[in-house]
Design a protein around this motif. Structure first.
Motif, PDB file in Angstrom:
ATOM      1  N   GLU A 256       0.802  -1.225   0.000  1.00  0.00           N
ATOM      2  CA  GLU A 256       0.000   0.000   0.000  1.00  0.00           C
ATOM      3  C   GLU A 256       0.838   1.280   0.000  1.00  0.00           C
ATOM      4  O   GLU A 256       0.349   2.334  -0.381  1.00  0.00           O
ATOM      5  CB  GLU A 256      -0.922   0.018   1.237  1.00  0.00           C
ATOM      6  N   TYR A 257       2.057   1.196   0.487  1.00  0.00           N
ATOM      7  CA  TYR A 257       2.898   2.396   0.601  1.00  0.00           C
ATOM      8  C   TYR A 257       4.284   2.119   0.004  1.00  0.00           C
ATOM      9  O   TYR A 257       5.267   1.963   0.745  1.00  0.00           O
ATOM     10  CB  TYR A 257       3.057   2.821   2.069  1.00  0.00           C
ATOM     11  N   PRO A 258       4.381   2.056  -1.316  1.00  0.00           N
ATOM     12  CA  PRO A 258       5.691   1.739  -1.921  1.00  0.00           C
ATOM     13  C   PRO A 258       6.769   2.712  -1.416  1.00  0.00           C
ATOM     14  O   PRO A 258       6.505   3.905  -1.283  1.00  0.00           O
ATOM     15  CB  PRO A 258       5.430   1.926  -3.421  1.00  0.00           C
ATOM     16  N   GLY A 259       7.914   2.166  -1.108  1.00  0.00           N
ATOM     17  CA  GLY A 259       9.026   3.004  -0.644  1.00  0.00           C
ATOM     18  C   GLY A 259       9.063   3.185   0.867  1.00  0.00           C
ATOM     19  O   GLY A 259      10.012   3.761   1.403  1.00  0.00           O
ATOM     20  N   ALA A 276      12.424  -6.510   7.280  1.00  0.00           N
ATOM     21  CA  ALA A 276      12.506  -5.107   7.701  1.00  0.00           C
ATOM     22  C   ALA A 276      13.692  -4.403   7.044  1.00  0.00           C
ATOM     23  O   ALA A 276      14.671  -5.037   6.650  1.00  0.00           O
ATOM     24  CB  ALA A 276      12.633  -5.039   9.217  1.00  0.00           C
ATOM     25  N   ASP A 277      13.589  -3.070   6.944  1.00  0.00           N
ATOM     26  CA  ASP A 277      14.726  -2.287   6.439  1.00  0.00           C
ATOM     27  C   ASP A 277      15.705  -1.990   7.564  1.00  0.00           C
ATOM     28  O   ASP A 277      16.905  -1.905   7.340  1.00  0.00           O
ATOM     29  CB  ASP A 277      14.218  -0.953   5.870  1.00  0.00           C
ATOM     30  N   GLU A 278      15.164  -1.784   8.740  1.00  0.00           N
ATOM     31  CA  GLU A 278      16.018  -1.449   9.886  1.00  0.00           C
ATOM     32  C   GLU A 278      15.522  -2.198  11.112  1.00  0.00           C
ATOM     33  O   GLU A 278      14.309  -2.377  11.292  1.00  0.00           O
ATOM     34  CB  GLU A 278      15.964   0.058  10.198  1.00  0.00           C
ATOM     35  N   ILE A 279      16.471  -2.580  11.966  1.00  0.00           N
ATOM     36  CA  ILE A 279      16.140  -3.290  13.207  1.00  0.00           C
ATOM     37  C   ILE A 279      16.829  -2.536  14.335  1.00  0.00           C
ATOM     38  O   ILE A 279      17.987  -2.118  14.176  1.00  0.00           O
ATOM     39  CB  ILE A 279      16.672  -4.745  13.147  1.00  0.00           C
ATOM     40  N   GLY A 280      16.149  -2.364  15.460  1.00  0.00           N
ATOM     41  CA  GLY A 280      16.856  -1.679  16.541  1.00  0.00           C
ATOM     42  C   GLY A 280      16.141  -1.696  17.869  1.00  0.00           C
ATOM     43  O   GLY A 280      14.925  -1.855  17.946  1.00  0.00           O
ATOM     44  N   SER A 281      16.935  -1.514  18.906  1.00  0.00           N
ATOM     45  CA  SER A 281      16.401  -1.299  20.246  1.00  0.00           C
ATOM     46  C   SER A 281      15.556  -0.035  20.198  1.00  0.00           C
ATOM     47  O   SER A 281      15.603   0.728  19.215  1.00  0.00           O
ATOM     48  CB  SER A 281      17.547  -1.086  21.229  1.00  0.00           C
ATOM     49  N   THR A 282      14.816   0.235  21.241  1.00  0.00           N
ATOM     50  CA  THR A 282      13.991   1.436  21.223  1.00  0.00           C
ATOM     51  C   THR A 282      14.860   2.691  21.049  1.00  0.00           C
ATOM     52  O   THR A 282      14.467   3.622  20.368  1.00  0.00           O
ATOM     53  CB  THR A 282      13.138   1.537  22.500  1.00  0.00           C
ATOM     54  N   GLY A 283      16.052   2.675  21.655  1.00  0.00           N
ATOM     55  CA  GLY A 283      16.954   3.816  21.501  1.00  0.00           C
ATOM     56  C   GLY A 283      17.341   4.023  20.043  1.00  0.00           C
ATOM     57  O   GLY A 283      17.339   5.148  19.530  1.00  0.00           O
ATOM     58  N   ARG A 284      17.654   2.943  19.359  1.00  0.00           N
ATOM     59  CA  ARG A 284      18.055   3.052  17.947  1.00  0.00           C
ATOM     60  C   ARG A 284      16.855   3.452  17.070  1.00  0.00           C
ATOM     61  O   ARG A 284      16.999   4.243  16.134  1.00  0.00           O
ATOM     62  CB  ARG A 284      18.637   1.715  17.480  1.00  0.00           C
ATOM     63  N   ILE A 285      15.682   2.936  17.394  1.00  0.00           N
ATOM     64  CA  ILE A 285      14.489   3.304  16.625  1.00  0.00           C
ATOM     65  C   ILE A 285      14.304   4.822  16.686  1.00  0.00           C
ATOM     66  O   ILE A 285      14.083   5.487  15.668  1.00  0.00           O
ATOM     67  CB  ILE A 285      13.244   2.551  17.175  1.00  0.00           C
ATOM     68  N   ILE A 286      14.438   5.375  17.879  1.00  0.00           N
ATOM     69  CA  ILE A 286      14.265   6.829  18.044  1.00  0.00           C
ATOM     70  C   ILE A 286      15.340   7.584  17.255  1.00  0.00           C
ATOM     71  O   ILE A 286      15.062   8.547  16.552  1.00  0.00           O
ATOM     72  CB  ILE A 286      14.304   7.206  19.540  1.00  0.00           C
ATOM     73  N   ARG A 287      16.582   7.115  17.374  1.00  0.00           N
ATOM     74  CA  ARG A 287      17.680   7.800  16.662  1.00  0.00           C
ATOM     75  C   ARG A 287      17.434   7.792  15.163  1.00  0.00           C
ATOM     76  O   ARG A 287      17.609   8.806  14.484  1.00  0.00           O
ATOM     77  CB  ARG A 287      19.002   7.085  16.956  1.00  0.00           C
ATOM     78  N   HIS A 297       8.726   7.902   5.120  1.00  0.00           N
ATOM     79  CA  HIS A 297       7.566   7.115   5.556  1.00  0.00           C
ATOM     80  C   HIS A 297       8.059   5.893   6.328  1.00  0.00           C
ATOM     81  O   HIS A 297       8.925   5.167   5.846  1.00  0.00           O
ATOM     82  CB  HIS A 297       6.738   6.639   4.347  1.00  0.00           C
ATOM     83  N   TRP A 298       7.493   5.676   7.502  1.00  0.00           N
ATOM     84  CA  TRP A 298       7.909   4.560   8.347  1.00  0.00           C
ATOM     85  C   TRP A 298       6.689   3.720   8.760  1.00  0.00           C
ATOM     86  O   TRP A 298       5.643   4.285   9.081  1.00  0.00           O
ATOM     87  CB  TRP A 298       8.505   5.044   9.666  1.00  0.00           C
ATOM     88  N   ALA A 299       6.865   2.420   8.824  1.00  0.00           N
ATOM     89  CA  ALA A 299       5.919   1.570   9.564  1.00  0.00           C
ATOM     90  C   ALA A 299       6.762   0.926  10.656  1.00  0.00           C
ATOM     91  O   ALA A 299       7.746   0.229  10.372  1.00  0.00           O
ATOM     92  CB  ALA A 299       5.304   0.517   8.665  1.00  0.00           C
ATOM     93  N   ILE A 300       6.387   1.197  11.910  1.00  0.00           N
ATOM     94  CA  ILE A 300       7.262   0.824  13.028  1.00  0.00           C
ATOM     95  C   ILE A 300       6.628  -0.290  13.863  1.00  0.00           C
ATOM     96  O   ILE A 300       5.459  -0.197  14.268  1.00  0.00           O
ATOM     97  CB  ILE A 300       7.584   2.049  13.910  1.00  0.00           C
ATOM     98  N   GLY A 301       7.429  -1.325  14.118  1.00  0.00           N
ATOM     99  CA  GLY A 301       6.953  -2.465  14.903  1.00  0.00           C
ATOM    100  C   GLY A 301       7.585  -2.481  16.278  1.00  0.00           C
ATOM    101  O   GLY A 301       8.589  -3.172  16.507  1.00  0.00           O
ATOM    102  N   THR A 302       7.020  -1.686  17.164  1.00  0.00           N
ATOM    103  CA  THR A 302       7.397  -1.780  18.574  1.00  0.00           C
ATOM    104  C   THR A 302       6.232  -1.247  19.395  1.00  0.00           C
ATOM    105  O   THR A 302       5.161  -0.963  18.851  1.00  0.00           O
ATOM    106  CB  THR A 302       8.732  -1.063  18.884  1.00  0.00           C
TER     107      THR A 302
END
Ligand code: 13P
Ligand code: SF4
Length: 380
Positions: A256-259, A276-287, A297-302
């Motif tokens: 639904e959201y290419p890119g 996933a494109d990126e994986i991270g602890s909550t600290g890394r997600i925020i950074r 555009h982000w879809a975030i799984g936490t």
């Protein structure tokens, strides 16, 4: 007709106060105690609570902050039980106690029912039983235990006693490398997903991993040959929040959201992490979100509260929650303004409530494993 008896507790009146009143009273205590008080807040806390924290962070950063602080005389931990235990061990380690002439820093968890279901999935008796069986297969000297910080102090103590280490989601790869340099086999607990995702990242194939189910009648539901061959034995535990993110949620956003960029926590299952494109602890997600250009555009799984906060703080980006269902940590959520105010006012009056105190022998063993983690590079 059943009669309802309401037991009035000293906490009960706090429930009747408005958020404004509670916030005002909390700020008064903060002003009164100044630097003697340190309120730590995990990123998954409610907005109104995390705003009152002196410092916020992921599990790694909060451990490091508790270890480093020299000025505070009390810590109030807005997080979950294992985090408060870790803060107690680090803030009251012998070297720090000696510098304070033996004065302990009480670590307060505003609501004692704020636990972690994942941490509860590994009990010390189960871990000892597993260790005994694995030692029969592989020889005790060849196995290194690695526990995710989301575990009881008793389990951390077990790791300290058996040449092992603690890790967080921010330094799991460094901790696993550390362990593999010291043994031929790693027992990783309690989160099978963090263990599997990290091992895959280090190039260990799935065939070299074996799951240990603590509820299976023998050999953790495996067999001695398979356990003998395995490089990593993964405890069958998981996070009830992160297991809700599924590969089909990633498929939906990609379609639904290419890119769009998919950003997930390593407690998510392998099939989600792999896409996933990126994986991270909550600290890394925020950074990563802080550093992304406007229009990303982000879809975030936490956990939900963190994703909502990021969405509010970054109107210049498009942020979506990866799952269509509510994935929130119900135990983190138990820390609310009434509990925080109640805990702080008791502290200020010299009658601290909900103090988390790890017994000395357990704390000494757990400290060994925690210090090994803090010495690793790659944390935070
Ligand atoms: P981090 O704080 O390491 O990102 O972990 C998230 C978590 O589930 C804490 O319990
Ligand atoms: Fe435990 Fe999961 Fe909640 Fe973290 S988010 S505290 S792992 S239940």
């Amino acid at each position: 007709m059943a009669s309802h008896i309401v037991h009035e507790t000293p906490f009960a009146p706090y429930r009747q106060l408005s958020a404004e009143e509670l916030t005002h009273r909390i700020r008064q205590i903060k002003d009164q105690l100044g630097e003697r008080l340190l309120i730590l807040g995990h990123h998954y806390q409610r907005d109104e609570v995390v705003e009152l924290a002196d410092l916020r962070g992921d599990s790694y950063r909060l451990s490091a902050l508790a270890a480093a602080n020299e000025t505070c005389r009390a810590i109030v931990f807005c997080g979950v039980h294992f985090m408060a235990e870790t803060a107690d061990i680090l803030a009251n380690r012998p070297e720090r106690l000696a510098r304070r002439d033996g004065q302990r820093i009480p670590v307060v968890l505003p609501d004692l029912s704020a636990g972690c279901s994942m941490a509860d999935m590994a009990e010390i008796a189960q871990v000892e039983d597993c260790w005994y069986q694995l030692s029969e297969v592989a020889g005790e000297d060849t196995i290194v235990p690695v526990t995710y910080v989301n575990s009881s102090a008793a389990i951390k103590g077990f790791c300290g006693r058996h040449g092992g280490i603690v890790c967080t989601s921010a330094n799991a790869d460094a901790a696993l490398r550390w362990a593999l340099a010291r043994g031929q086999k790693v027992l990783f607990f309690p989160d099978q997903h963090l263990g599997r995702n990290t091992a895959l990242k280090l190039g260990i194939p799935l065939e070299r991993m074996q799951v240990w189910d603590p509820h299976a009648p023998e050999w953790g539901g495996s067999d001695p040959d398979a356990l003998q061959r395995a490089t990593i034995v993964l405890w069958k535990g998981h996070c009830s929040v992160h297991q809700m993110f599924l590969p089909e949620h990633v498929d939906y956003f990609r379609r639904e959201y290419p890119g769009i960029k998919i950003l997930v926590h390593p407690e998510c299952m392998m099939e989600v992490v792999a896409q996933a494109d990126e994986i991270g602890s909550t600290g890394r997600i925020i950074r990563l979100v802080n550093e992304a250009p406007p229009g990303t555009h982000w879809a975030i799984g936490t956990e939900l509260h963190l994703v909502h906060r990021l969405k509010q703080e970054h109107p210049e980006q498009e942020i979506y929650f990866l799952s269509p269902v509510v994935c929130m940590c119900s135990t983190m959520y138990r820390i609310d303004l009434p509990h925080l105010c109640w805990a702080l006012e008791n502290l200020a009056e010299g009658t601290p409530v909900n103090v988390i105190r790890v017994d000395d022998p357990t704390a000494a063993d757990a400290l060994v494993a925690l210090e090994r983690m803090l010495e690793l590079s790659g944390g935070g």
